[in-house]
Design a protein around this motif. Structure first.
Motif, PDB file in Angstrom:
ATOM      1  N   ALA A  77       0.704  -1.181   0.004  1.00  0.00           N
ATOM      2  CA  ALA A  77       0.145  -0.075   0.036  1.00  0.00           C
ATOM      3  C   ALA A  77       0.873   1.211  -0.014  1.00  0.00           C
ATOM      4  CB  ALA A  77      -0.848   0.125   1.292  1.00  0.00           C
ATOM      5  N   ALA A  78       1.878   1.183   0.929  1.00  0.00           N
ATOM      6  CA  ALA A  78       2.838   2.175   0.737  1.00  0.00           C
ATOM      7  C   ALA A  78       3.616   2.633  -0.573  1.00  0.00           C
ATOM      8  CB  ALA A  78       3.595   2.156   1.989  1.00  0.00           C
ATOM      9  N   TRP A  79       4.024   1.462  -1.094  1.00  0.00           N
ATOM     10  CA  TRP A  79       4.598   1.535  -2.528  1.00  0.00           C
ATOM     11  C   TRP A  79       3.515   2.112  -3.527  1.00  0.00           C
ATOM     12  CZ3 TRP A  79       2.904  -2.145  -6.548  1.00  0.00           C
ATOM     13  CH2 TRP A  79       3.959  -2.047  -7.856  1.00  0.00           C
ATOM     14  N   LEU A  80       2.323   1.597  -3.546  1.00  0.00           N
ATOM     15  CA  LEU A  80       1.075   2.075  -4.483  1.00  0.00           C
ATOM     16  C   LEU A  80       1.211   3.786  -4.282  1.00  0.00           C
ATOM     17  CD1 LEU A  80      -1.602  -0.316  -4.039  1.00  0.00           C
ATOM     18  CD2 LEU A  80      -0.129  -0.142  -5.952  1.00  0.00           C
ATOM     19  N   ASP A  81       1.318   4.194  -2.892  1.00  0.00           N
ATOM     20  CA  ASP A  81       1.305   5.731  -2.665  1.00  0.00           C
ATOM     21  C   ASP A  81       2.515   6.250  -3.180  1.00  0.00           C
ATOM     22  OD1 ASP A  81      -1.089   5.329  -1.289  1.00  0.00           O
ATOM     23  OD2 ASP A  81      -0.093   5.429   0.596  1.00  0.00           O
ATOM     24  N   HIS A  82       3.750   5.859  -3.170  1.00  0.00           N
ATOM     25  CA  HIS A  82       4.882   6.123  -3.398  1.00  0.00           C
ATOM     26  C   HIS A  82       5.058   6.438  -4.966  1.00  0.00           C
ATOM     27  CE1 HIS A  82       9.441   6.773  -3.626  1.00  0.00           C
ATOM     28  NE2 HIS A  82       9.249   5.927  -4.459  1.00  0.00           N
ATOM     29  N   LEU A  83       4.375   5.374  -5.682  1.00  0.00           N
ATOM     30  CA  LEU A  83       4.488   5.653  -7.197  1.00  0.00           C
ATOM     31  C   LEU A  83       3.090   6.330  -7.793  1.00  0.00           C
ATOM     32  CD1 LEU A  83       5.820   2.189  -8.391  1.00  0.00           C
ATOM     33  CD2 LEU A  83       7.031   4.013  -8.056  1.00  0.00           C
ATOM     34  N   ASP A  84       2.217   6.547  -6.717  1.00  0.00           N
ATOM     35  CA  ASP A  84       1.100   7.253  -7.090  1.00  0.00           C
ATOM     36  C   ASP A  84       0.285   6.599  -8.172  1.00  0.00           C
ATOM     37  OD1 ASP A  84      -1.113   9.082  -6.573  1.00  0.00           O
ATOM     38  OD2 ASP A  84      -0.262  10.416  -8.278  1.00  0.00           O
ATOM     39  N   LEU A  85       0.157   5.018  -7.882  1.00  0.00           N
ATOM     40  CA  LEU A  85      -0.525   4.224  -8.884  1.00  0.00           C
ATOM     41  C   LEU A  85      -2.060   4.402  -8.735  1.00  0.00           C
ATOM     42  CD1 LEU A  85       2.012   1.032  -9.017  1.00  0.00           C
ATOM     43  CD2 LEU A  85       1.541   2.998 -10.695  1.00  0.00           C
ATOM     44  N   ARG A  86      -2.832   4.522  -9.618  1.00  0.00           N
ATOM     45  CA  ARG A  86      -4.332   4.709  -9.649  1.00  0.00           C
ATOM     46  C   ARG A  86      -4.855   3.493 -10.520  1.00  0.00           C
ATOM     47  NH1 ARG A  86      -5.433   9.438  -6.907  1.00  0.00           N
ATOM     48  NH2 ARG A  86      -3.768  10.772  -6.592  1.00  0.00           N
ATOM     49  N   GLN A  87      -6.033   3.264 -10.273  1.00  0.00           N
ATOM     50  CA  GLN A  87      -6.864   2.541 -11.179  1.00  0.00           C
ATOM     51  C   GLN A  87      -6.278   1.175 -11.236  1.00  0.00           C
ATOM     52  OE1 GLN A  87     -10.225   3.441 -12.830  1.00  0.00           O
ATOM     53  NE2 GLN A  87      -9.753   4.647 -10.868  1.00  0.00           N
ATOM     54  N   VAL A  88      -5.643   0.580 -10.149  1.00  0.00           N
ATOM     55  CA  VAL A  88      -4.925  -0.725 -10.106  1.00  0.00           C
ATOM     56  C   VAL A  88      -5.595  -1.763 -10.327  1.00  0.00           C
ATOM     57  CG1 VAL A  88      -3.190  -1.781  -8.971  1.00  0.00           C
ATOM     58  CG2 VAL A  88      -2.974   0.717  -8.887  1.00  0.00           C
ATOM     59  N   THR A  89      -4.995  -2.996 -10.869  1.00  0.00           N
ATOM     60  CA  THR A  89      -5.438  -4.125 -10.985  1.00  0.00           C
ATOM     61  C   THR A  89      -4.386  -5.135 -10.160  1.00  0.00           C
ATOM     62  OG1 THR A  89      -6.589  -4.108 -13.002  1.00  0.00           O
ATOM     63  CG2 THR A  89      -6.057  -6.250 -12.297  1.00  0.00           C
ATOM     64  N   LEU A  90      -4.962  -5.770  -8.877  1.00  0.00           N
ATOM     65  CA  LEU A  90      -4.052  -6.493  -8.145  1.00  0.00           C
ATOM     66  C   LEU A  90      -4.439  -8.059  -8.560  1.00  0.00           C
ATOM     67  CD1 LEU A  90      -4.196  -5.021  -4.395  1.00  0.00           C
ATOM     68  CD2 LEU A  90      -2.381  -4.847  -6.189  1.00  0.00           C
ATOM     69  N   ILE A  91      -3.492  -8.722  -8.926  1.00  0.00           N
ATOM     70  CA  ILE A  91      -3.592 -10.073  -9.245  1.00  0.00           C
ATOM     71  C   ILE A  91      -2.822 -10.775  -8.248  1.00  0.00           C
ATOM     72  CG2 ILE A  91      -3.493 -12.069 -11.032  1.00  0.00           C
ATOM     73  CD1 ILE A  91      -3.735  -9.941 -13.041  1.00  0.00           C
ATOM     74  N   GLY A  92      -3.452 -11.684  -7.433  1.00  0.00           N
ATOM     75  CA  GLY A  92      -2.678 -12.392  -6.105  1.00  0.00           C
ATOM     76  C   GLY A  92      -3.046 -13.864  -6.212  1.00  0.00           C
ATOM     77  N   HIS A  93      -1.736 -14.697  -6.087  1.00  0.00           N
ATOM     78  CA  HIS A  93      -2.042 -15.876  -6.013  1.00  0.00           C
ATOM     79  C   HIS A  93      -1.679 -16.601  -4.539  1.00  0.00           C
ATOM     80  CE1 HIS A  93      -0.505 -20.124  -6.120  1.00  0.00           C
ATOM     81  NE2 HIS A  93      -1.424 -20.336  -6.510  1.00  0.00           N
ATOM     82  N   SER A  94      -2.807 -17.383  -4.034  1.00  0.00           N
ATOM     83  CA  SER A  94      -2.601 -17.981  -2.880  1.00  0.00           C
ATOM     84  C   SER A  94      -2.424 -16.845  -1.849  1.00  0.00           C
ATOM     85  CB  SER A  94      -1.479 -18.935  -2.956  1.00  0.00           C
ATOM     86  OG  SER A  94      -1.480 -20.016  -1.749  1.00  0.00           O
ATOM     87  N   MET A  95      -1.322 -16.957  -1.096  1.00  0.00           N
ATOM     88  CA  MET A  95      -1.063 -15.884  -0.014  1.00  0.00           C
ATOM     89  C   MET A  95      -0.807 -14.463  -0.702  1.00  0.00           C
ATOM     90  SD  MET A  95       2.441 -15.692   2.133  1.00  0.00           S
ATOM     91  CE  MET A  95       3.442 -15.353   0.999  1.00  0.00           C
ATOM     92  N   GLY A  96      -0.678 -14.317  -1.854  1.00  0.00           N
ATOM     93  CA  GLY A  96      -0.643 -13.119  -2.600  1.00  0.00           C
ATOM     94  C   GLY A  96      -1.999 -12.643  -2.887  1.00  0.00           C
ATOM     95  N   GLY A  97      -3.025 -13.675  -2.929  1.00  0.00           N
ATOM     96  CA  GLY A  97      -4.390 -13.034  -2.919  1.00  0.00           C
ATOM     97  C   GLY A  97      -4.876 -12.651  -1.670  1.00  0.00           C
ATOM     98  N   HIS A  98      -4.367 -13.243  -0.743  1.00  0.00           N
ATOM     99  CA  HIS A  98      -4.826 -13.066   0.672  1.00  0.00           C
ATOM    100  C   HIS A  98      -4.090 -11.583   0.958  1.00  0.00           C
ATOM    101  CE1 HIS A  98      -4.805 -15.098   5.046  1.00  0.00           C
ATOM    102  NE2 HIS A  98      -5.029 -13.478   5.038  1.00  0.00           N
ATOM    103  N   ILE A  99      -3.006 -11.372   0.679  1.00  0.00           N
ATOM    104  CA  ILE A  99      -2.309 -10.234   0.897  1.00  0.00           C
ATOM    105  C   ILE A  99      -3.119  -8.827  -0.026  1.00  0.00           C
ATOM    106  CG2 ILE A  99      -0.240  -8.623   0.203  1.00  0.00           C
ATOM    107  CD1 ILE A  99       1.446 -11.208   0.750  1.00  0.00           C
ATOM    108  N   ALA A 100      -3.425  -9.410  -1.353  1.00  0.00           N
ATOM    109  CA  ALA A 100      -4.247  -8.470  -2.123  1.00  0.00           C
ATOM    110  C   ALA A 100      -5.537  -7.957  -1.437  1.00  0.00           C
ATOM    111  CB  ALA A 100      -4.559  -9.205  -3.473  1.00  0.00           C
TER     112      ALA A 100
END
Length: 246
Positions: A77-100
């Motif tokens: 979340a802090a990294w998204l803020d740092h890059l100011d990414l918007r309209q993001v698609t998060l694709i997470g697998h297994s634990m990555g989906g949990h994190i997403a």
């Protein structure tokens, strides 16, 4: 491959970037690495700017101590803020989906689409019981991928795998789900022996407006077992989203 790095609160997130277009962020699962997306990256980066993450304790970041799912989500979340990414698609697998799921809950103004592949968010139970499922989970997937699974697990090391496994089994996303605002696609392998299909259906049912897709003959690493079908499902979902007002 030389990864870029983002550091915050004493933790490091490594990532690579390819393609042009709306941002897509790929988050691997337990013992994973960037290699787990190699069958998906060409299709996704043809239409999107794709950020491939490697979490602390895994892949090129294997020398770092693994973070828990919530700490990993806070770092992303802090990294998204740092890059100011918007309209993001998060694709997470297994634990990555949990994190997403946690990232989408923390930054609803940044995350527009959520793709959860065999996500572990509702998985509970004893660590020993989950460990017993691992051999079967590997054998129900693409056998040619087993050496990569073993190699990445060895690189991560038993301490990081233990920390991550213990943490995700203690963390439930149940309370987050009804309030998620991101368009959500849940994808499951019908032969998943690690995170049961029933949990995928429950997950999709608990998220407002979520779509559920099940891929026959695919196991837990669904995007490797059936890459063409996985890519089609994701890209069709994102194209449909372009017609929906943000």
């Amino acid at each position: 491959m030389r990864f870029l790095e983002f550091r915050a609160r004493g933790a490091t997130l490594r990532y690579d970037v390819t393609g042009q277009g709306a941002p897509v962020v790929l988050i691997h699962g337990l013992s994973g690495s960037r290699h787990w997306w190699r069958h998906n990256l060409p299709a996704l980066s043809a239409a999107h700017r794709v950020y491939v993450l490697e979490l602390a304790g895994y892949g090129q970041a294997r020398r770092h101590r693994a973070l828990g799912v919530r700490a990993s989500a806070a770092l992303i979340a802090a990294w998204l803020d740092h890059l100011d990414l918007r309209q993001v698609t998060l694709i997470g697998h297994s634990m990555g989906g949990h994190i997403a799921l946690h990232v989408a809950a923390e930054r609803p103004e940044r995350v527009r689409h959520l793709v959860l592949a065999c996500a572990s968010g509702l998985l509970q139970g004893r660590l020993s019981r989950m460990a017993l499922r691992l051999p079967r989970a590997a054998l129900t997937g693409r056998l040619t991928f087993v050496p990569r699974i073993l190699a990445d697990a060895i690189r991560s090391g038993p301490r990081n795998l233990w920390r991550s496994s213990s943490d995700l089994l203690k963390d439930s996303v149940q309370d987050l789900l009804p309030n998620l605002t991101a368009r959500t696609l849940v994808i499951w392998g019908a032969r998943d022996a690690l995170v049961p299909v029933a949990l995928g259906r429950l997950l999709a049912a608990a998220i407002p407006g979520a779509r559920y897709a099940e891929i026959p003959q695919a196991g837990h690493v669904v995007m490797v077992d059936a890459p063409e079908r996985f890519n089609t499902l994701v890209l069709d979902f994102l194209r449909e989203g372009e017609q929906v007002p943000a």
